[in-house]
Design a protein around this motif. Structure first.
Motif, PDB file in Angstrom:
ATOM      1  N   CYS A 164      46.408 123.605  53.629  1.00  0.00           N
ATOM      2  CA  CYS A 164      47.735 123.016  53.350  1.00  0.00           C
ATOM      3  C   CYS A 164      48.832 123.929  53.874  1.00  0.00           C
ATOM      4  CB  CYS A 164      47.953 122.842  51.845  1.00  0.00           C
ATOM      5  SG  CYS A 164      46.943 121.582  51.104  1.00  0.00           S
ATOM      6  N   LYS A 169      50.952 121.993  42.170  1.00  0.00           N
ATOM      7  CA  LYS A 169      52.110 121.402  42.857  1.00  0.00           C
ATOM      8  C   LYS A 169      51.687 120.372  43.913  1.00  0.00           C
ATOM      9  CE  LYS A 169      54.517 124.537  45.180  1.00  0.00           C
ATOM     10  NZ  LYS A 169      55.112 125.879  45.316  1.00  0.00           N
ATOM     11  N   ARG A 170      50.532 120.603  44.505  1.00  0.00           N
ATOM     12  CA  ARG A 170      50.078 119.728  45.602  1.00  0.00           C
ATOM     13  C   ARG A 170      49.000 118.741  45.163  1.00  0.00           C
ATOM     14  NH1 ARG A 170      51.127 124.806  47.541  1.00  0.00           N
ATOM     15  NH2 ARG A 170      52.244 124.977  49.521  1.00  0.00           N
ATOM     16  N   GLU A 214      51.507 122.955  56.595  1.00  0.00           N
ATOM     17  CA  GLU A 214      52.929 122.927  56.219  1.00  0.00           C
ATOM     18  C   GLU A 214      53.763 123.757  57.202  1.00  0.00           C
ATOM     19  OE1 GLU A 214      52.738 124.021  52.072  1.00  0.00           O
ATOM     20  OE2 GLU A 214      51.710 122.132  51.608  1.00  0.00           O
ATOM     21  N   THR A 258      51.604 118.012  52.622  1.00  0.00           N
ATOM     22  CA  THR A 258      50.170 117.934  52.288  1.00  0.00           C
ATOM     23  C   THR A 258      49.930 117.754  50.797  1.00  0.00           C
ATOM     24  OG1 THR A 258      49.981 120.296  51.915  1.00  0.00           O
ATOM     25  CG2 THR A 258      49.660 119.540  54.179  1.00  0.00           C
ATOM     26  N   SER A 259      48.746 117.225  50.478  1.00  0.00           N
ATOM     27  CA  SER A 259      48.280 117.178  49.087  1.00  0.00           C
ATOM     28  C   SER A 259      46.829 117.620  49.054  1.00  0.00           C
ATOM     29  CB  SER A 259      48.306 115.756  48.523  1.00  0.00           C
ATOM     30  OG  SER A 259      49.486 115.108  48.844  1.00  0.00           O
ATOM     31  N   ASP A 262      50.431 126.811  42.676  1.00  0.00           N
ATOM     32  CA  ASP A 262      50.555 126.305  44.051  1.00  0.00           C
ATOM     33  C   ASP A 262      49.637 125.115  44.285  1.00  0.00           C
ATOM     34  OD1 ASP A 262      52.524 127.827  45.114  1.00  0.00           O
ATOM     35  OD2 ASP A 262      51.188 129.436  45.778  1.00  0.00           O
TER      36      ASP A 262
END
Ligand code: BT5
Length: 230
Positions: free
Chosen positions: A78, A179-180, A82, A88-89, A176
């Motif tokens: 990710c 969050k994704r 990015e 991204t997930s 982190d």
């Protein structure tokens, strides 16, 4: 010294995972232009046409929270994507998604004294079999990328993250990753026998999925989730 000081680049191989499995002493990153028998978890296949990045590397060192390696590697992918400008997930536990489709899968296989980490990233592919909800960097942005650059940027991220995992464990990554996280606060199905339905509430300190089910909180260690009703 960098973990990734040696690179083997192959035109074609059955699977970069097997190439390393068969060579116990080879301590290199192995990449291939294409794989004829690329694989995912549970014996599933990984579509490996030319244009993608297919790599594996061995890991012998002791890490904290080793079970979270697939997640930490997915996070590294990710971060690399990015930097190229993609949103991204992470689909727990080993997939990276862009625009609702899978762009990368991670496979960690444990051997006697080492793990083999495999990563497949769709870079320049222009199409996939119709039944595969996949995308590539090219399909999202309309641009072609140097597969070698994608590799080197990715190894950079992985290097930093493995050092952090070794020193601090998963707690350094939890936020982190959360969050994704795909499907957070949504109702998902965990495809076990029998299937479990619950709301995806959190990711635990050990990297497990926390589902709120009709029976209460459930900690999920492995498996596949999909959005309910999708
Ligand atoms: C994974 O498994 O996502 C792990 C994939 C790891 C592939 C790398 S490539 C380098 C190394 N060498 C190997 O032989 N393997 C590793 P899993 O979560 O089980 O997902 C597999 C599923 O992803 C398949 O059943 C398809 O639905 C889907 N899939 C297959 N090929 C794909 C692709 N190129 N892009 C997106 N989705 C794909």
């Amino acid at each position: 010294m960098s973990r990734f000081s040696c690179l083997v680049w192959l035109e074609e191989v059955s699977s970069t995972q097997d190439f390393l499995k068969e060579r116990e002493d080879l301590n290199c990153v192995v990449c291939a232009k294409r794989q004829t028998l690329g694989r995912g978890r549970y014996g599933r296949s990984w579509h490996s046409d030319e244009g993608g990045l297919y790599l594996s590397f061995p890991l012998q060192e002791e890490l904290k929270d080793e079970q979270t390696l697939p997640l930490v590697v997915a996070l590294s992918v990710c971060q690399m994507l990015e930097d190229y400008g993609f949103l991204t997930s992470i689909k727990w536990v080993n997939d990276v998604y862009v625009m609702g489709k899978k762009i990368c899968g991670v496979l960690v296989e444990k051997l006697k004294n080492r793990s083999i980490v495999g990563i497949g990233i769709n870079v320049n592919q222009r199409n996939f079999p119709q039944d595969l909800p996949a995308t590539s960097m090219f399909l999202v942005s309309g641009k072609e990328y140097s597969v070698a650059c994608v590799l080197f940027f990715l190894l950079d991220k992985i290097e930093v993250n493995l050092d952090l995992l070794k020193e601090e464990g998963f707690r350094a990554f939890r936020e982190d990753i959360k969050k994704r996280l795909l499907f957070l606060d949504q109702e998902v199905i965990l495809h076990t026998e029998p299937p479990v339905v619950g709301i995806l509430k959190d990711i635990s300190e050990e990297g497990y999925l926390m589902l709120l089910t009709a029976q209460g909180e459930k900690k999920v260690v492995s498996g596949d989730i999909t959005l309910r009703g999708s």
